[in-house]
Design an enzyme around this catalytic site. Sequence first.
Site, mmCIF file in Angstrom:
data_model
loop_
_atom_site.group_PDB
_atom_site.id
_atom_site.type_symbol
_atom_site.label_atom_id
_atom_site.label_comp_id
_atom_site.label_asym_id
_atom_site.label_seq_id
_atom_site.Cartn_x
_atom_site.Cartn_y
_atom_site.Cartn_z
ATOM 1 N N GLY A 208 33.779 27.054 40.962
ATOM 2 C CA GLY A 208 32.742 26.998 41.983
ATOM 3 C C GLY A 208 32.538 28.351 42.624
ATOM 4 N N ASN A 209 31.794 28.371 43.717
ATOM 5 C CA ASN A 209 31.584 29.629 44.448
ATOM 6 C C ASN A 209 31.493 29.326 45.932
ATOM 7 O OD1 ASN A 209 28.659 29.277 45.229
ATOM 8 N ND2 ASN A 209 28.517 29.047 43.011
ATOM 9 N N ARG A 210 31.371 30.372 46.731
ATOM 10 C CA ARG A 210 31.528 30.224 48.180
ATOM 11 C C ARG A 210 30.217 29.993 48.928
ATOM 12 N NH1 ARG A 210 34.385 35.579 49.419
ATOM 13 N NH2 ARG A 210 34.294 34.855 51.572
#
Length: 408
Positions: A208-210
């Site tokens: 995932g990412n932030r």
Amino acid sequence: MSRIVLGVSGGVAAYKSALLLRALTEAGHDVRVVPTPGALHFVGAATFEALSGNPVTTDVWSDVPEVAHVRIGQNADLVVVAPATADLLARAAMGRADDLLTATLLTAHCPVVFVPAMHTEMWLHPATQDNVDTLRRRGAVVLPPAVGRLTGPDSGPGRLPEPADIAALAAVVLDAGAGALAQDLVGRRVVISAGGTREPLDPVRYLGNRSSGKQGWALARVAAARGADVVLVAANVELPAPFGVRIVPVGTAEELRAAMLAEAADADVVVMSAAVADFRPAAVAATKMKKGSASEPDTVPLVRNPDVLAELVAGRAPGQVVVGFAAETGDADGDVLAHARAKLARKGCDVLVVNDVSAGQVFGRAENAVVVLGADGSVTEVPKGSKDAVAAGVWTAVAGRLDPPAEG
Ligand code: CTP
């Protein structure tokens, strides 16, 4: 500190105006509540007086030497009418002055924001819609009602938006003027992606990412406030839905791609603010990968995800404006703007909104600053502000590129 007039008209949603009043005073503003006589059937004047610290009157016969019916409007920096009932909208559109609130509306030189709340039939009635058109034409901001449960068993458009959302938009107007919520997207269909995709590795893990989704949420909220019909394709965002916006939840880049291509078909503006994973695991394990078992991977091979923005650009309908986002850092090959210009050319979109993330700012933060690059070479700097204020700057840059609406 700004002087805000909070007009309250007589609908059951008046009880939420006490929370809005609280949010506005806590933001440091001097708020004068001007209810209609009907509003006081729902909330007592003592509540408004206690929370605002200011006197409350409803008619033009009190404080006559003070000429309240003229002074209150003249001295205001912003008037917010929440809730605005069908009757209040009708009287305001007609220019009547039969109570202190409507008299105040006639003497206010400042931005005016109406926040309608009523039953769906009353909102959709041509009389009400004509009154809304009239008020917008005269420069007022009229927010769309939220969709959901109404008083009684039915649901539909007509709910008052959450007081925190109204307070956030009031702050944008106070900071940036009424133009920040110009009613220039009425009749436009806008599709926005937000959040960050998650690419599964096995049933419990993902890459995932932030991205928090907050900037995309602000873009949706402000577009709706400017009159657009908004669809928000949301990748893994837990935030409550902004009012007047339809949410399409997605998880992976592939799901986001399918949703965006379907929704973009008849959109006037398409905005790719989601952080889409460029890569996904080549295979998704059907069962959980366990340490020390045959399923423990040595490496995780990745494959490319489709570039959704590039596909949207390739399939763009005539007149449609496609907006990309870029989070850039400067490096030995060039500064942030040089990289951004190259990306705009490579992606082929009409507008690229550029975030400088060199210092690790932006992700999950309340404030942001961007540069909006146009394919025509234009450069618009949107100064640091709340994500709603940045969204307003982006929409001003984008709205100017739309073809005039079709007649009829
Ligand atoms: N984007 C997309 N599909 C992808 C990756 C990105 O639609 N698979 C969109 C993003 O939503 C954003 C824009 O493309 O609007 C820029 O994304 P970015 O990842 O910065 O672009 P890249 O071309 O991948 O650039 P870089 O070479 O810097 O990774």
